[in-house]
Design a protein around this motif. Structure first.
Motif, PDB file in Angstrom:
ATOM      1  N   ARG A 166      23.986  28.430  35.568  1.00 55.23           N
ATOM      2  CA  ARG A 166      22.655  28.862  35.978  1.00 55.23           C
ATOM      3  C   ARG A 166      21.687  28.790  34.804  1.00 55.23           C
ATOM      4  N   TYR A 167      20.448  28.419  35.118  1.00 53.43           N
ATOM      5  CA  TYR A 167      19.417  28.300  34.096  1.00 53.43           C
ATOM      6  C   TYR A 167      18.227  29.159  34.478  1.00 53.43           C
ATOM      7  N   SER A 168      17.784  29.992  33.530  1.00 53.04           N
ATOM      8  CA  SER A 168      16.603  30.829  33.728  1.00 53.04           C
ATOM      9  C   SER A 168      15.444  30.231  32.939  1.00 53.04           C
ATOM     10  N   GLU A 169      14.438  29.729  33.659  1.00 55.69           N
ATOM     11  CA  GLU A 169      13.272  29.160  32.981  1.00 55.69           C
ATOM     12  C   GLU A 169      12.509  30.231  32.202  1.00 55.69           C
ATOM     13  N   ALA A 170      12.494  31.453  32.718  1.00 60.61           N
ATOM     14  CA  ALA A 170      11.737  32.520  32.069  1.00 60.61           C
ATOM     15  C   ALA A 170      12.253  32.818  30.663  1.00 60.61           C
ATOM     16  N   THR A 171      13.576  32.815  30.515  1.00 61.66           N
ATOM     17  CA  THR A 171      14.175  33.139  29.212  1.00 61.66           C
ATOM     18  C   THR A 171      14.783  31.922  28.528  1.00 61.66           C
ATOM     19  N   ARG A 172      14.769  30.780  29.203  1.00 62.14           N
ATOM     20  CA  ARG A 172      15.370  29.528  28.699  1.00 62.14           C
ATOM     21  C   ARG A 172      16.868  29.723  28.392  1.00 62.14           C
ATOM     22  N   THR A 173      17.507  30.543  29.206  1.00 58.18           N
ATOM     23  CA  THR A 173      18.925  30.862  29.005  1.00 58.18           C
ATOM     24  C   THR A 173      19.805  30.093  29.988  1.00 58.18           C
ATOM     25  N   VAL A 174      20.830  29.438  29.462  1.00 60.29           N
ATOM     26  CA  VAL A 174      21.840  28.760  30.276  1.00 60.29           C
ATOM     27  C   VAL A 174      23.102  29.621  30.272  1.00 60.29           C
ATOM     28  N   THR A 175      23.660  29.883  31.455  1.00 61.77           N
ATOM     29  CA  THR A 175      24.860  30.713  31.577  1.00 61.77           C
ATOM     30  C   THR A 175      25.923  29.985  32.376  1.00 61.77           C
ATOM     31  N   TRP A 176      27.099  29.885  31.805  1.00 67.80           N
ATOM     32  CA  TRP A 176      28.264  29.338  32.506  1.00 67.80           C
ATOM     33  C   TRP A 176      29.157  30.504  32.891  1.00 67.80           C
ATOM     34  N   ASN A 177      29.233  30.788  34.195  1.00 72.31           N
ATOM     35  CA  ASN A 177      30.105  31.845  34.699  1.00 72.31           C
ATOM     36  C   ASN A 177      31.500  31.267  34.906  1.00 72.31           C
ATOM     37  N   ILE A 178      32.384  31.557  33.983  1.00 74.02           N
ATOM     38  CA  ILE A 178      33.724  30.963  33.987  1.00 74.02           C
ATOM     39  C   ILE A 178      34.618  31.653  34.999  1.00 74.02           C
ATOM     40  N   GLY A 179      34.508  32.978  35.100  1.00 70.24           N
ATOM     41  CA  GLY A 179      35.361  33.731  36.012  1.00 70.24           C
ATOM     42  C   GLY A 179      36.670  34.145  35.358  1.00 70.24           C
ATOM     43  N   THR A 180      37.788  33.838  35.991  1.00 69.41           N
ATOM     44  CA  THR A 180      39.106  34.224  35.484  1.00 69.41           C
ATOM     45  C   THR A 180      39.662  33.157  34.550  1.00 69.41           C
ATOM     46  N   VAL A 181      40.193  33.600  33.419  1.00 71.21           N
ATOM     47  CA  VAL A 181      40.825  32.686  32.457  1.00 71.21           C
ATOM     48  C   VAL A 181      42.262  33.144  32.246  1.00 71.21           C
ATOM     49  N   ALA A 182      43.220  32.288  32.599  1.00 71.31           N
ATOM     50  CA  ALA A 182      44.637  32.634  32.518  1.00 71.31           C
ATOM     51  C   ALA A 182      45.129  32.675  31.072  1.00 71.31           C
ATOM     52  N   PRO A 183      46.222  33.405  30.812  1.00 73.63           N
ATOM     53  CA  PRO A 183      46.827  33.381  29.474  1.00 73.63           C
ATOM     54  C   PRO A 183      47.256  31.967  29.082  1.00 73.63           C
ATOM     55  N   ASP A 184      47.243  31.697  27.781  1.00 75.95           N
ATOM     56  CA  ASP A 184      47.687  30.421  27.201  1.00 75.95           C
ATOM     57  C   ASP A 184      46.711  29.281  27.475  1.00 75.95           C
ATOM     58  N   THR A 185      45.524  29.587  27.980  1.00 73.10           N
ATOM     59  CA  THR A 185      44.513  28.549  28.217  1.00 73.10           C
ATOM     60  C   THR A 185      43.990  28.015  26.882  1.00 73.10           C
ATOM     61  N   GLY A 186      44.019  26.708  26.749  1.00 72.46           N
ATOM     62  CA  GLY A 186      43.593  26.088  25.498  1.00 72.46           C
ATOM     63  C   GLY A 186      44.699  25.940  24.484  1.00 72.46           C
ATOM     64  N   PHE A 187      45.890  26.395  24.829  1.00 73.25           N
ATOM     65  CA  PHE A 187      47.047  26.295  23.942  1.00 73.25           C
ATOM     66  C   PHE A 187      48.174  25.582  24.697  1.00 73.25           C
ATOM     67  N   GLY A 188      48.971  26.300  25.473  1.00 74.48           N
ATOM     68  CA  GLY A 188      49.973  25.639  26.306  1.00 74.48           C
ATOM     69  C   GLY A 188      49.349  25.008  27.535  1.00 74.48           C
ATOM     70  N   ARG A 189      48.361  25.694  28.109  1.00 77.34           N
ATOM     71  CA  ARG A 189      47.626  25.157  29.249  1.00 77.34           C
ATOM     72  C   ARG A 189      46.362  24.453  28.761  1.00 77.34           C
ATOM     73  N   SER A 190      45.836  23.571  29.614  1.00 77.90           N
ATOM     74  CA  SER A 190      44.585  22.897  29.284  1.00 77.90           C
ATOM     75  C   SER A 190      43.467  23.921  29.190  1.00 77.90           C
ATOM     76  N   GLU A 191      42.558  23.713  28.251  1.00 79.15           N
ATOM     77  CA  GLU A 191      41.419  24.609  28.122  1.00 79.15           C
ATOM     78  C   GLU A 191      40.475  24.450  29.309  1.00 79.15           C
ATOM     79  N   LYS A 192      39.701  25.488  29.572  1.00 80.12           N
ATOM     80  CA  LYS A 192      38.658  25.386  30.585  1.00 80.12           C
ATOM     81  C   LYS A 192      37.419  24.812  29.914  1.00 80.12           C
ATOM     82  N   SER A 193      36.890  23.734  30.468  1.00 81.80           N
ATOM     83  CA  SER A 193      35.758  23.091  29.822  1.00 81.80           C
ATOM     84  C   SER A 193      34.736  22.621  30.848  1.00 81.80           C
TER      85      SER A 193
END
Length: 234
Positions: A155-182
């Protein structure tokens, strides 16, 4: 006294004279420090829901109402839950896949050049919920409304020029044994004449927030801004 053969710490009247007698309503305090292994210390896999459990026991002899000595004992477990190790990283390349390149590389002053911002989330041991990363765009950077994979909650807010990525749930070992969320986000840089010879920031610092579901702790942290690798030319 620490008995390493039994992994046991002992305080008694021989190591602390104050423990020779404890009067009614009298209180005292004994302090010690312990340290856990690093969450990255495990070579294969990961520490799932890491915690330190300490079993305490207090024993002594007390005089009963008829002045007869009797043994008194009470035990209590203490549990320290360890917060997961998590974070987010950002990198940028000029208009590379999955978006089409526009503009020149290196960027020209007063001319737009497209960039692909890659954000990646990592997490070691405990499940994260409500994870998100946000950043503010400088005045010379535009949001292109291009996101990959499609359907990602950005989501992008024009008023504040802020971009937000709502990732939600991130499982253990993400980015290490499991693929990272990108995710990839399309941005456009239009540097000014005053930025010639510099590498402008494409973003503010990346702010990462989440809740550790095992400890109930709110996590937050901020990385450095993402910077382009090329010098602006005239």
């Amino acid at each position: 006294y620490y008995d390493s053969s039994k992994n046991l710490m002992i305080w008694d009247r021989t190591t602390n004279a104050a423990l020779a007698q404890l009067l009614p309503n009298e209180t005292g305090e004994l302090k010690f420090a312990i340290e856990s292994y690093s969450l990255s210390a495990k070579q294969n896999g990961y520490f799932s829901q890491p915690a330190i459990t300490i079993q305490t026991e207090v024993k002594g002899r007390r005089l009963s109402d008829v002045l007869v000595p009797e043994v008194y004992s009470i035990s209590n477990p203490l549990v320290a839950r360890i917060i997961t190790d998590a974070g987010v990283s950002g990198s940028v390349t000029p208009g590379s896949a999955p978006f089409t390149q526009t503009g020149s590389v290196p960027p020209l002053a007063d001319k737009p050049t497209s960039y692909s911002l890659k954000l990646s989330a990592q997490n070691r041991s405990n499940t994260l919920t409500g994870a998100s990363v946000s950043f503010v765009l400088p005045p010379y950077v535009e949001y292109r409304s291009l996101v990959s994979p499609e359907g990602s909650d950005v989501r992008y807010s024009e008023a504040t020029r802020t971009v937000t990525w709502n990732i939600g749930t991130v499982a253990p070992d993400t980015g290490f044994g499991r693929s990272e969320k990108s995710i990839y986000i399309g941005l456009v840089l239009t540097p000014s004449i005053g930025q010639v010879g510099s590498r402008p920031d494409l973003t503010s610092g990346l702010v990462f927030t989440a809740t550790d579901s095992f400890t109930g702790t709110s996590l937050s942290g901020e990385t450095r801004p993402v910077v382009i690798s090329e010098l602006v030319v005239q």
